[in-house]
Design a protein around this motif. Sequence first.
Motif, PDB file in Angstrom:
ATOM      1  N   THR A  85       0.825  -1.202   0.000  1.00 25.33           N
ATOM      2  CA  THR A  85       0.000   0.000   0.000  1.00 25.33           C
ATOM      3  C   THR A  85       0.861   1.255   0.000  1.00 25.33           C
ATOM      4  N   CYS A 104     -13.096   3.103  -0.513  1.00 30.04           N
ATOM      5  CA  CYS A 104     -13.631   1.921   0.163  1.00 30.04           C
ATOM      6  C   CYS A 104     -15.113   2.084   0.445  1.00 30.04           C
ATOM      7  N   SER A 185     -12.244 -11.868   4.141  1.00 30.92           N
ATOM      8  CA  SER A 185     -11.674 -12.510   2.959  1.00 30.92           C
ATOM      9  C   SER A 185     -11.843 -14.020   2.977  1.00 30.92           C
ATOM     10  N   TYR A 227     -16.062  -3.230   1.356  1.00 25.87           N
ATOM     11  CA  TYR A 227     -14.790  -3.198   0.621  1.00 25.87           C
ATOM     12  C   TYR A 227     -13.696  -2.657   1.520  1.00 25.87           C
ATOM     13  N   GLU A 230      -7.636  -4.038  -1.969  1.00 25.09           N
ATOM     14  CA  GLU A 230      -7.316  -5.225  -2.751  1.00 25.09           C
ATOM     15  C   GLU A 230      -6.705  -6.316  -1.867  1.00 25.09           C
ATOM     16  N   GLU A 231      -6.668  -7.516  -2.396  1.00 27.42           N
ATOM     17  CA  GLU A 231      -6.276  -8.692  -1.605  1.00 27.42           C
ATOM     18  C   GLU A 231      -4.920  -8.548  -0.936  1.00 27.42           C
ATOM     19  N   GLU A 233      -3.233  -5.779  -0.285  1.00 23.69           N
ATOM     20  CA  GLU A 233      -2.989  -4.466   0.289  1.00 23.69           C
ATOM     21  C   GLU A 233      -3.320  -4.459   1.777  1.00 23.69           C
ATOM     22  N   HIS A 235      -5.556  -3.672   4.684  1.00 27.04           N
ATOM     23  CA  HIS A 235      -7.016  -3.695   4.679  1.00 27.04           C
ATOM     24  C   HIS A 235      -7.593  -2.670   5.653  1.00 27.04           C
TER      25      HIS A 235
END
Length: 272
Positions: A85, A104, A185, A227, A230-231, A233, A235
């Motif tokens: 990130t 987000c 996730s 949201y 991304e996977e 990054e 969170h």
Amino acid sequence: MALDLLPVENEFTKADGQIMEFITSHPDEFLFMSIGQLARHLGLSDATVSRFARHVGCRDFKELKATVMEQNSQKATPAAKAARTLLKEDHFGLDSWLEFQQQCLQKTLEHLDEDIFNKAADEILQAKRIFIHAKSASASLGQLLMFRLRRLGLNVSLLPSGGSEIWEGLAGAGAGDLVVMFSFSKVSREGRGILNYAPEAGYKTLAFTSRLYVPADQRADMNLFVYRGEENEYHSMAAPAAVVDALIMAITQRMGAESAQRLARLHELKNM
């Protein structure tokens, strides 16, 4: 960790080998270092580190970091996610970070099913008892939800994050009850147990998830999409926290004057 960083020509110099050894042994630390920090740590000059980056085919130090990140992408550690990130910008900036939080929230708004959201608010309000399971980073969200619901006078408790205690806490759950899970996730081992036990016990399930598609065997009765980035990054918890607060406000509205009375009574008790 093995990295595929080879010299463009000739052999590695002694300094190159020193830098390479550090990157290989400490990839996470390397990703958080500036060129000056790495140079000072190894007793080298900034120019030497810069030459190493070009020596292995990278334009500059930033591209070297990106290359190491890409080759190390299979290790989705918290440090690696944060580094990925941070690599988006030359320097961390509050403006760009808050813009990411806005993204987000916007993506959550685009994909969160409002009908499911309203059903979730109704089910929480109608449930005899509410059990919340939240572990790791989502534990704070579980605490927030429990605190807000208790202020409204609802019967809510927080399940242990793991171990046999979780099943002891859930043993009495049955028809008319609701279990709220945070499984962004993936669904944890405990989460799978909660879902598998639901048909037998008779309680309903509500899950916060970051997946647009959730396999049938991992799906709760109600799934709220949030949201978080991304996977690979870092969170964010901005959207989940916002949806938790939105649920509380929706429930407060449904309760009408009763919610005001309960909050007023709580205020009186605090001032006794």
